[in-house]
Design a protein around this motif. Structure first.
Motif, PDB file in Angstrom:
ATOM      1  N   LYS A  78      -9.702   1.450  -2.834  1.00 57.53           N
ATOM      2  CA  LYS A  78     -10.534   0.349  -2.567  1.00 57.53           C
ATOM      3  C   LYS A  78     -10.785   0.139  -1.225  1.00 57.53           C
ATOM      4  O   LYS A  78     -11.604  -0.411  -0.544  1.00 57.53           O
ATOM      5  CB  LYS A  78      -9.375  -0.934  -2.972  1.00 57.53           C
ATOM      6  CG  LYS A  78      -8.047  -0.964  -2.510  1.00 57.53           C
ATOM      7  CD  LYS A  78      -7.176  -1.939  -2.874  1.00 57.53           C
ATOM      8  CE  LYS A  78      -5.743  -1.943  -2.194  1.00 57.53           C
ATOM      9  NZ  LYS A  78      -4.920  -3.186  -2.465  1.00 57.53           N
ATOM     10  N   TYR A  79      -9.972   1.024  -0.365  1.00 56.02           N
ATOM     11  CA  TYR A  79     -10.090   0.851   1.102  1.00 56.02           C
ATOM     12  C   TYR A  79     -11.251   1.941   1.498  1.00 56.02           C
ATOM     13  O   TYR A  79     -11.994   1.737   2.634  1.00 56.02           O
ATOM     14  CB  TYR A  79      -8.723   1.126   1.885  1.00 56.02           C
ATOM     15  CG  TYR A  79      -7.779   0.062   1.711  1.00 56.02           C
ATOM     16  CD1 TYR A  79      -8.128  -1.247   1.806  1.00 56.02           C
ATOM     17  CD2 TYR A  79      -6.467   0.271   1.681  1.00 56.02           C
ATOM     18  CE1 TYR A  79      -7.026  -2.279   1.565  1.00 56.02           C
ATOM     19  CE2 TYR A  79      -5.599  -0.522   1.394  1.00 56.02           C
ATOM     20  CZ  TYR A  79      -5.788  -1.630   1.436  1.00 56.02           C
ATOM     21  OH  TYR A  79      -4.866  -2.877   1.149  1.00 56.02           O
ATOM     22  N   GLY A 125      -7.087   3.079   6.545  1.00 56.02           N
ATOM     23  CA  GLY A 125      -6.952   1.671   6.504  1.00 56.02           C
ATOM     24  C   GLY A 125      -8.139   1.120   6.464  1.00 56.02           C
ATOM     25  O   GLY A 125      -9.095   1.249   5.252  1.00 56.02           O
ATOM     26  N   SER A 126      -8.511   0.000   7.293  1.00 52.04           N
ATOM     27  CA  SER A 126      -9.731  -0.804   7.214  1.00 52.04           C
ATOM     28  C   SER A 126     -10.641  -0.005   7.719  1.00 52.04           C
ATOM     29  O   SER A 126     -12.014  -0.921   7.953  1.00 52.04           O
ATOM     30  CB  SER A 126      -9.534  -2.240   7.760  1.00 52.04           C
ATOM     31  OG  SER A 126      -9.183  -1.858   9.253  1.00 52.04           O
ATOM     32  N   HIS A 151      -7.540  -6.130   4.283  1.00 55.36           N
ATOM     33  CA  HIS A 151      -6.520  -4.972   4.418  1.00 55.36           C
ATOM     34  C   HIS A 151      -5.204  -5.643   5.398  1.00 55.36           C
ATOM     35  O   HIS A 151      -5.455  -6.453   6.298  1.00 55.36           O
ATOM     36  CB  HIS A 151      -6.954  -3.938   5.428  1.00 55.36           C
ATOM     37  CG  HIS A 151      -6.120  -2.619   5.409  1.00 55.36           C
ATOM     38  ND1 HIS A 151      -5.237  -2.713   6.268  1.00 55.36           N
ATOM     39  CD2 HIS A 151      -6.147  -1.629   4.661  1.00 55.36           C
ATOM     40  CE1 HIS A 151      -4.628  -1.569   6.211  1.00 55.36           C
ATOM     41  NE2 HIS A 151      -5.179  -0.922   5.322  1.00 55.36           N
ATOM     42  N   LEU A 211     -14.274  -0.321   1.084  1.00 55.00           N
ATOM     43  CA  LEU A 211     -14.255  -1.198   2.182  1.00 55.00           C
ATOM     44  C   LEU A 211     -14.803  -0.599   3.395  1.00 55.00           C
ATOM     45  O   LEU A 211     -15.599  -1.249   4.137  1.00 55.00           O
ATOM     46  CB  LEU A 211     -12.743  -1.849   2.341  1.00 55.00           C
ATOM     47  CG  LEU A 211     -12.701  -2.599   3.478  1.00 55.00           C
ATOM     48  CD1 LEU A 211     -11.365  -3.647   3.047  1.00 55.00           C
ATOM     49  CD2 LEU A 211     -12.293  -2.281   4.783  1.00 55.00           C
ATOM     50  N   ILE A 212     -14.163   0.481   3.778  1.00 49.27           N
ATOM     51  CA  ILE A 212     -14.757   1.070   5.172  1.00 49.27           C
ATOM     52  C   ILE A 212     -16.207   1.721   5.002  1.00 49.27           C
ATOM     53  O   ILE A 212     -16.866   1.398   5.862  1.00 49.27           O
ATOM     54  CB  ILE A 212     -13.969   2.533   5.008  1.00 49.27           C
ATOM     55  CG1 ILE A 212     -12.311   2.230   5.349  1.00 49.27           C
ATOM     56  CG2 ILE A 212     -14.612   3.399   6.259  1.00 49.27           C
ATOM     57  CD1 ILE A 212     -11.352   3.346   5.496  1.00 49.27           C
ATOM     58  N   GLU A 266     -11.294  -7.940   7.303  1.00 50.17           N
ATOM     59  CA  GLU A 266     -11.300  -7.234   6.176  1.00 50.17           C
ATOM     60  C   GLU A 266      -9.980  -7.431   5.133  1.00 50.17           C
ATOM     61  O   GLU A 266      -8.831  -7.892   5.930  1.00 50.17           O
ATOM     62  CB  GLU A 266     -11.379  -5.629   6.538  1.00 50.17           C
ATOM     63  CG  GLU A 266     -12.516  -5.277   7.495  1.00 50.17           C
ATOM     64  CD  GLU A 266     -13.996  -5.391   6.968  1.00 50.17           C
ATOM     65  OE1 GLU A 266     -13.982  -5.622   5.724  1.00 50.17           O
ATOM     66  OE2 GLU A 266     -14.813  -5.498   7.694  1.00 50.17           O
ATOM     67  N   TYR A 290       0.790  -1.179   0.009  1.00 46.76           N
ATOM     68  CA  TYR A 290      -0.063   0.036  -0.090  1.00 46.76           C
ATOM     69  C   TYR A 290       0.965   1.165   0.017  1.00 46.76           C
ATOM     70  O   TYR A 290       2.069   1.167   0.146  1.00 46.76           O
ATOM     71  CB  TYR A 290      -0.763   0.084   1.299  1.00 46.76           C
ATOM     72  CG  TYR A 290      -0.517  -0.205   2.565  1.00 46.76           C
ATOM     73  CD1 TYR A 290      -0.686  -1.491   2.959  1.00 46.76           C
ATOM     74  CD2 TYR A 290       0.198   0.824   3.299  1.00 46.76           C
ATOM     75  CE1 TYR A 290       0.238  -1.772   4.249  1.00 46.76           C
ATOM     76  CE2 TYR A 290       0.704   0.582   4.603  1.00 46.76           C
ATOM     77  CZ  TYR A 290       0.463  -0.726   5.132  1.00 46.76           C
ATOM     78  OH  TYR A 290       0.918  -1.045   6.166  1.00 46.76           O
ATOM     79  N   GLU A 329      -8.183   8.476   3.961  1.00 42.58           N
ATOM     80  CA  GLU A 329      -7.483   7.077   3.135  1.00 42.58           C
ATOM     81  C   GLU A 329      -7.126   7.435   1.612  1.00 42.58           C
ATOM     82  O   GLU A 329      -8.023   8.069   1.312  1.00 42.58           O
ATOM     83  CB  GLU A 329      -8.369   6.049   3.434  1.00 42.58           C
ATOM     84  CG  GLU A 329      -7.998   4.974   2.805  1.00 42.58           C
ATOM     85  CD  GLU A 329      -6.499   4.300   3.156  1.00 42.58           C
ATOM     86  OE1 GLU A 329      -5.779   3.989   2.270  1.00 42.58           O
ATOM     87  OE2 GLU A 329      -6.419   4.461   4.451  1.00 42.58           O
ATOM     88  N   GLN A 362      -5.007  -4.410   9.678  1.00 45.26           N
ATOM     89  CA  GLN A 362      -6.158  -4.404  10.422  1.00 45.26           C
ATOM     90  C   GLN A 362      -5.876  -4.552  11.883  1.00 45.26           C
ATOM     91  O   GLN A 362      -5.380  -5.502  12.312  1.00 45.26           O
ATOM     92  CB  GLN A 362      -7.595  -5.459   9.897  1.00 45.26           C
ATOM     93  CG  GLN A 362      -8.552  -5.035  10.608  1.00 45.26           C
ATOM     94  CD  GLN A 362      -9.786  -6.332  10.085  1.00 45.26           C
ATOM     95  OE1 GLN A 362      -9.681  -6.439   9.179  1.00 45.26           O
ATOM     96  NE2 GLN A 362     -10.692  -6.186  11.120  1.00 45.26           N
ATOM     97  N   GLU A 372      -6.129   5.130  -0.500  1.00 48.11           N
ATOM     98  CA  GLU A 372      -6.493   3.992  -1.315  1.00 48.11           C
ATOM     99  C   GLU A 372      -7.858   3.791  -1.751  1.00 48.11           C
ATOM    100  O   GLU A 372      -8.769   3.723  -0.819  1.00 48.11           O
ATOM    101  CB  GLU A 372      -5.907   2.584  -0.797  1.00 48.11           C
ATOM    102  CG  GLU A 372      -4.319   2.787  -0.749  1.00 48.11           C
ATOM    103  CD  GLU A 372      -3.748   2.061  -1.823  1.00 48.11           C
ATOM    104  OE1 GLU A 372      -4.352   1.828  -2.836  1.00 48.11           O
ATOM    105  OE2 GLU A 372      -2.441   1.915  -1.941  1.00 48.11           O
TER     106      GLU A 372
END
Length: 300
Positions: free
Chosen positions: A223-224, A200-201, A171, A227-228, A169, A38, A219, A174, A221
């Motif tokens: 993709k995160y 992060g996650s 990540h 996710l969050i 998750e 990351y 964040e 986590q 990223e």
């Protein structure tokens, strides 16, 4: 999610947009520069130190004069982070917390790591610390003791969120929710604003969501970010981890009236956000961990 603000972007650029002296508490887990998959985790030594100085400078700027910052950091760079906070930015050192866990990197030459560290600094000598909110149960009952519990100390034991768990998750780093629960309860009050510069996650935001704090997470990223959002939309059934000491009651708690009153308070004091609950033990059980109801499956 009305009290949770999720920001997609570079932490340094986004921190610059926040007003000075506007954040009550910062709890964050930055990259350790260990070449994980990351952003900002594969820099040269000098690049990483420069990156750390820049984001920490902005973090200290946005922190209120009464604010606190907790920073997770690996052993390789923790002394540099300590120096930046104390020497360069004038922060006041409070605690060096060791998070001990049972599983970690395996090594055959040298000793296998089984801990991470958390630095706690304050911006001034006046800061929030809610000891009653984070006490752990006493081991023995004495009238002179504070039956609300004792200080948990600077060595914390929480299990990892293992890769085999359903709540894990996607990540690589986590952290357990109970770690953040302790820091957020200790160093902020309901409705305070808590910032995570590296969301992060989304663990910090998930905990803020349940503890009635206003959470801001940055964040980089995308993709995160998704996710969050998904994690925050799920129903809450209890945090994903616990300090096992929370399940004990004092030994030799022999007076039936005191025992019943204590157990009634125990669940509210120590297990309010957890699915495990204590039951009144028999005489022979008093010096062991309490029996618990079955753990509900956590949806995080």
């Amino acid at each position: 999610m009305d009290k949770i603000k999720l920001i997609h972007g570079d932490c340094i650029k986004e921190l610059k947009k926040l007003p000075s002296d506007s954040i009550d508490l910062i709890v964050t887990d930055p990259p350790y520069n260990l070449n994980k998959n990351y952003d900002n985790d594969n820099l040269s030594h000098d690049e990483y130190i420069d990156f750390s100085k820049k984001w920490l400078t902005e973090a200290v700027r946005v922190l209120k004069p009464t604010g606190t910052i907790y920073i997770f950091m690996g052993v390789r760079y923790i002394s540099y982070i300590f120096s930046i906070l104390e020497k360069d930015l004038g922060m006041i050192f409070n605690s060096w917390i060791t998070w001990h866990y049972t599983q970690g990197i395996g090594k055959t030459k040298g000793f296998s790591p089984r801990h991470d560290d958390i630095l706690m600094f304050t911006k001034s000598k006046t800061f929030t610390f809610n000891l009653d909110s984070i006490r752990v149960p006493q081991k023995y009952y004495r009238f002179i003791n504070n039956m609300r519990g004792s200080n948990p100390s600077d060595v914390w034991q929480f299990s990892h969120v293992h890769y085999c768990e359903k709540g894990r998750e996607s990540h690589p780093t986590q952290k357990p929710e109970a770690l953040f629960e302790r820091m957020i309860l200790a160093s902020s009050n309901p409705q305070d604003t808590v910032l995570d510069c590296f969301a992060g996650s989304g663990t910090s935001l998930r905990v803020c969501q349940q503890l009635e704090r206003t959470g801001i997470g940055i964040e980089i990223e995308e993709k995160y970010i998704e996710l969050i959002k998904e994690r925050l939309s799920k129903s809450f059934v209890g945090f994903d981890s616990i300090d096992e000491r929370m399940l004990r009651i004092p030994c030799d708690l022999n007076d039936p009236k005191i025992k019943i009153d204590y157990i009634a308070n125990h669940n509210e004091w120590f297990l309010k956000n957890h699915t495990k609950k204590v039951s009144i033990p028999q005489q022979s059980e008093q010096c062991s961990l309490l029996s618990t109801f079955p753990q509900k499956k956590s949806q995080r």
